[in-house]
Write a protein that holds these residues in place. Structure first.
Motif: not given
Length: 367
Positions: A245-250, A297-300, A327-328
């Motif tokens: 889920l955190l990988i998919l934060t964006i 980049i943000a997702t990475s 930051c988000v």
């Protein structure tokens, strides 16, 4: 890592990648022939009709990968049946848009199959010192989770290469974690197959895109992401679904921001608009490629934090997650993704500009 494993991973990625890359020109012709086209309007950022059946190619890559590397089990059968229903619903919607309620029924049918026939359930949640056992509510929680993932990817699919790239980063990250943990079961296989399928699609979808994935692609990707997150065998997903889920934060943040934004305006949560995260970046005079690369980049960075958390140092992972989430939130409050910072005069100017853009696109289309 032994040579045999390396070769297997290469094959898992390369076979579906080549399949998708080879079949996509035929799918573009098919989309043109049957009218599965994305027509420009005031909410779209492209100016010419684009085929939108790319999800069918991603699905074919997935099927070929399964034929080579999958094993027939009740669980896998449920994934195949569910994914077929999802893609079929999406293809129909790509040809002639369905009502939201009809599309939801297709999503729900696919979800019910993997929950009750495949037995894929979110029974407990454990992360960051928090633990919950859902007991008899497990099926309901699982259904809600899968539907949420499907629609998150559907909402984020707004720019060339955006949903496909985010998905590729997700699948690669889960594949890396699974490999390093020595867990070579279903999630490992599915992750690398889907990574290869996404790469094959991105050859045609990165800006300037010659084909879109459409709902057939975005819903299918969200569905498979949810399945992989729920498999959570042994320690690959630590002890919960929090890491994926955190990988998919964006995309998840974008969905939550959209719900809050529309509720504050008194609108339905399904009301389309041009206030998503990628739209906020475009408003700052960033091109499509730059915007998409920034979101990559943000997702990475979230993916890297997840790898650190699971494989290296949990405490350092906490710190990295905290910084990135902060930051988000700063981005959310500094832009119009939740609250509009425009004055009434600026809003009128924006509406006028939108009307002019629409008129130009309409004139161009007639020519």
């Amino acid at each position: 890592m032994n040579q045999e494993l390396v070769m297997k991973i290469v094959a898992l990625i390369a076979i579906p990648c080549l399949m998708v890359a080879l079949v996509m020109p035929f799918i573009k012709k098919l989309a043109n022939h049957i009218g599965a086209m994305d027509i420009p309007n005031a909410r779209k950022v492209h100016s010419i009709p684009i085929p939108r059946l790319g999800g069918l190619g991603i699905y074919l890559g997935f099927l070929l990968g399964y034929m080579f590397f999958g094993e027939p089990t009740a669980q896998m059968n449920s994934i195949l049946i569910g994914s077929f229903i999802i893609v079929l619903t999406g293809v129909i919607d790509d040809i002639k848009p369905l009502k939201a309620s009809h599309k939801f029924l297709g999503q729900l049918a696919a979800t019910l199959i993997v929950v009750f026939y495949g037995g894929i359930l979110l029974k407990e949640l454990s992360a960051f010192g928090f633990y919950a056992n859902f007991g008899i509510f497990s099926p309901l929680v699982t259904i809600f989770f899968i539907l949420g993932c499907i629609n998150c990817m559907n909402l984020i699919d707004g720019l060339d290469g955006l949903a496909g790239g985010i998905s590729a980063i997700f699948f690669l990250t889960i594949g890396i974690i699974a490999t390093c943990k020595g867990q070579y079961e279903l999630a490992f296989v599915l992750s690398f197959i889907m990574f290869g399928s996404c790469l094959g699609f991105l050859f045609y979808n990165f800006h300037p895109a010659s084909i879109f994935m459409g709902d057939s692609g975005s819903m299918f990707l969200g569905f498979i992401m949810a399945i992989i997150a729920l498999l959570k065998y042994k320690n690959v997903m630590m002890t919960s679904i929090i890491v994926p889920l955190l990988i998919l934060t964006i995309p998840i943040s974008d969905t939550l921001f959209a719900i809050i934004r529309r509720k504050l305006k008194g609108e339905s949560i399904s009301t389309p608009d041009k206030m998503h995260i990628h739209h906020q970046l475009l408003k700052r005079n960033l091109g499509q490629r730059t915007t998409v690369i920034l979101i990559y980049i943000a997702t990475s960075l979230f993916a890297a934090a997840s790898i650190v958390y699971v494989l290296k140092d949990a405490n350092l992972g906490y710190i990295l997650y905290g910084i990135l989430l902060f930051c988000v939130l700063i981005f959310a409050f500094k832009t119009d993704v939740i609250f509009s910072h425009h004055t009434e005069e600026e809003k009128k100017e924006e509406i006028e500009e939108l009307k002019k853009t629409t008129k130009k696109k309409s004139t161009s289309k007639k020519k």
